[in-house]
Design a protein around this motif. Structure first.
Motif, PDB file in Angstrom:
ATOM      1  N   GLU A 219      39.016  47.133  53.015  1.00 22.32           N
ATOM      2  CA  GLU A 219      38.705  45.707  52.841  1.00 22.32           C
ATOM      3  C   GLU A 219      37.821  45.199  53.969  1.00 22.32           C
ATOM      4  O   GLU A 219      36.856  44.465  53.751  1.00 22.32           O
ATOM      5  CB  GLU A 219      40.007  44.912  52.783  1.00 22.32           C
ATOM      6  N   ARG A 224      35.544  43.585  50.257  1.00 24.28           N
ATOM      7  CA  ARG A 224      36.047  43.550  48.893  1.00 24.28           C
ATOM      8  C   ARG A 224      37.537  43.851  48.880  1.00 24.28           C
ATOM      9  O   ARG A 224      38.049  44.578  49.723  1.00 24.28           O
ATOM     10  CB  ARG A 224      35.323  44.586  48.018  1.00 24.28           C
ATOM     11  N   GLU A 226      40.125  45.476  46.182  1.00 24.86           N
ATOM     12  CA  GLU A 226      40.096  46.216  44.928  1.00 24.86           C
ATOM     13  C   GLU A 226      41.251  45.797  44.028  1.00 24.86           C
ATOM     14  O   GLU A 226      42.412  46.049  44.331  1.00 24.86           O
ATOM     15  CB  GLU A 226      40.146  47.720  45.205  1.00 24.86           C
ATOM     16  N   SER A 402      33.430  44.656  40.087  1.00 25.06           N
ATOM     17  CA  SER A 402      33.004  44.727  41.484  1.00 25.06           C
ATOM     18  C   SER A 402      32.832  43.326  42.062  1.00 25.06           C
ATOM     19  O   SER A 402      33.208  43.057  43.204  1.00 25.06           O
ATOM     20  CB  SER A 402      31.696  45.513  41.578  1.00 25.06           C
ATOM     21  N   HIS A 405      36.073  41.861  43.064  1.00 19.58           N
ATOM     22  CA  HIS A 405      36.534  42.353  44.366  1.00 19.58           C
ATOM     23  C   HIS A 405      36.060  41.433  45.485  1.00 19.58           C
ATOM     24  O   HIS A 405      36.798  41.117  46.416  1.00 19.58           O
ATOM     25  CB  HIS A 405      36.013  43.775  44.616  1.00 19.58           C
ATOM     26  N   TYR A 409      38.192  38.754  48.005  1.00 19.78           N
ATOM     27  CA  TYR A 409      38.035  38.769  49.457  1.00 19.78           C
ATOM     28  C   TYR A 409      37.755  37.362  49.958  1.00 19.78           C
ATOM     29  O   TYR A 409      38.297  36.938  50.978  1.00 19.78           O
ATOM     30  CB  TYR A 409      36.885  39.713  49.858  1.00 19.78           C
TER      31      TYR A 409
END
Length: 437
Positions: A219, A224, A226, A402, A405, A409
């Motif tokens: 991370e 990101r 997941e 993606s 993700h 964050y």
């Protein structure tokens, strides 16, 4: 896994944390960087021109005294901002040195001019130039010579961690560690590690070597979270800060009210150009999903040809989409078409910064295909966001996963500092046209 290790406080980035641990070169230490900036950027230009020991020269209210105290404050505040920005993944401090200190020294100049305080223009200009020189030298030297050294404990799922750039990775084959050999240890804290590795992790932690879960390292280095590795009870830890969310809403509204009179001539010219180029309304309206999963009508300047009662076809735009007009391509490349969303901000439906709102049909599609997709609606959608400055616009499910993700964050690290970084990167995105379609 021992709970004390698994629950270590999360740092903003493993890279920043490991660089400050003992055993790293002296140049990476905060006190060295800050003291060097104050000595070189504040005291040295004054010492070259004046005798600082002369009585009254640095007293409050004097020209030099005001300048010394002011430039010291500009250096300290600028360095704090720089440290906060550098804490996020993929950030090179050298990119933000000039903008950050231009802001702090510029604010200092305006403050002194507005309050009619005596100040030395020589001190301000010399301090600004030497401060830039010092921090460019510091961070360029660190980038060339220092890469964090992280050891990987065997066992569990490492998620390809050793393929991430910017770190010297070493896979351990036995539970032993030479003194000062590594800056941090990465381990899968969810795995059932053998007893000897459990004891090893406890021993190195007691010696002051940080032990990070693999998930946290990934991370920190990628920016990101997941979603494939999340569970329902994970989301309590990524709920955005409620006080900051309220303060941000107020700041969004104030900024929109201040900017609207300034932007009105630009908005009017864009609207006129759209009407002259192709038939149809200047504004495009579409229902999208907002805060809490509630739909709202988003406004954008129309960038496509009118077909029938509106823009028809797919709900996403390909790179060579023939529906986009010539003017529309320019508006999209430089994100000018998004300026109409200042109306959504004034209505409280959007923020300047946040996850991009999706069309209802796309959101329902993603909801069926992507686990936990609905959690991105925990914060107000924005005109720009962490996913946009890192990935650009997307539509396919894999790319949307993606993008999610990055959204998670942002929600987890929801803060003023991350918003400032996104603003800085958005300027770069606008100038380069990154990710536009």
């Amino acid at each position: 896994m021992n709970s004390k290790l698994a629950s270590r406080p999360q740092t903003s980035t493993v890279l920043a944390a490991s660089a400050d641990e003992g055993g790293r070169p002296w140049l990476t230490r905060i006190r060295v960087q800050l003291l060097g900036g104050l000595v070189l950027g504040v005291l040295m230009p004054a010492a070259v021109r004046w005798d600082l020991l002369e009585a009254g020269m640095v007293s409050p209210g004097s020209s030099l005294g005001n300048s010394l105290w002011g430039t010291a404050l500009a250096v300290i505040v600028g360095y704090m901002f720089l440290r906060q920005l550098a804490a996020y993944p993929g950030v090179r401090p050298t990119t933000y040195i000039l903008p950050v200190f231009a802001i702090t020294f510029g604010a200092l100049s305006l403050l002194m001019f507005g309050l009619r305080l005596d100040y030395s223009r020589y001190q301000l200009l010399a301090s600004f130039a030497l401060t830039l020189s010092w921090y460019y030298w510091v961070f360029l030297t660190i980038r060339q010579r220092n890469r964090p050294r992280i050891a990987i404990v065997p066992g569990g799922n490492h998620r390809g961690i050793d393929r991430l750039p910017g770190v010297h990775w070493t896979r351990l084959d036995r539970p032993a560690l030479a003194e000062g050999a590594f800056d941090a240890i990465a381990a899968d804290t969810n795995a059932n590690l053998p007893a000897e590795w459990e004891r090893f992790l406890m021993a190195v932690a007691l010696k002051g070597v940080p032990v990070y879960p693999v998930k946290q390292v990934v991370e920190s280095l990628t920016g990101r979270i997941e979603v494939e590795h999340l569970s329902e009870n994970t989301f309590g830890s990524i709920l955005p800060s409620l006080p900051y969310r309220k303060a941000k809403t107020l700041a969004d509204t104030v900024a929109a009210l201040v900017l609207l009179p300034v932007l009105m001539p630009v908005l009017a010219l864009v609207a006129l150009a759209i009407r002259l180029e192709s038939p149809g309304p200047a504004l495009f309206r579409q229902r999208r999903i907002g805060l809490g999963g509630h739909p709202f009508t988003i406004y954008k300047f129309r960038t496509m040809r009118q077909r029938g009662h509106g823009e028809t076809g797919p709900h996403f735009t390909s790179e060579e989409d023939d529906r986009v007009t010539r003017l529309g391509r320019v508006l999209r490349k430089y994100r000018i078409d998004e300026l109409a969303q200042i109306l959504n901000i004034l209505k409280g439906e959007m923020s300047w910064i946040g996850p991009r709102p999706e069309a209802i049909e796309l959101a329902e599609w993603y909801e069926r295909e992507i686990p936990f997709y609905g959690y991105r609606h925990l914060v107000r959608p924005g005109i720009t966001g962490w996913a946009q400055v890192n990935q650009g616009n997307v539509a396919e499910v894999d790319a949307a996963t993606s993008k999610l993700h990055y959204d998670f964050y942002y929600i987890k690290n929801f803060s003023l500092w991350l918003d400032v970084l996104i603003v800085a990167r958005t300027v770069h995105t606008i100038l380069t046209g990154f990710g536009s379609r």
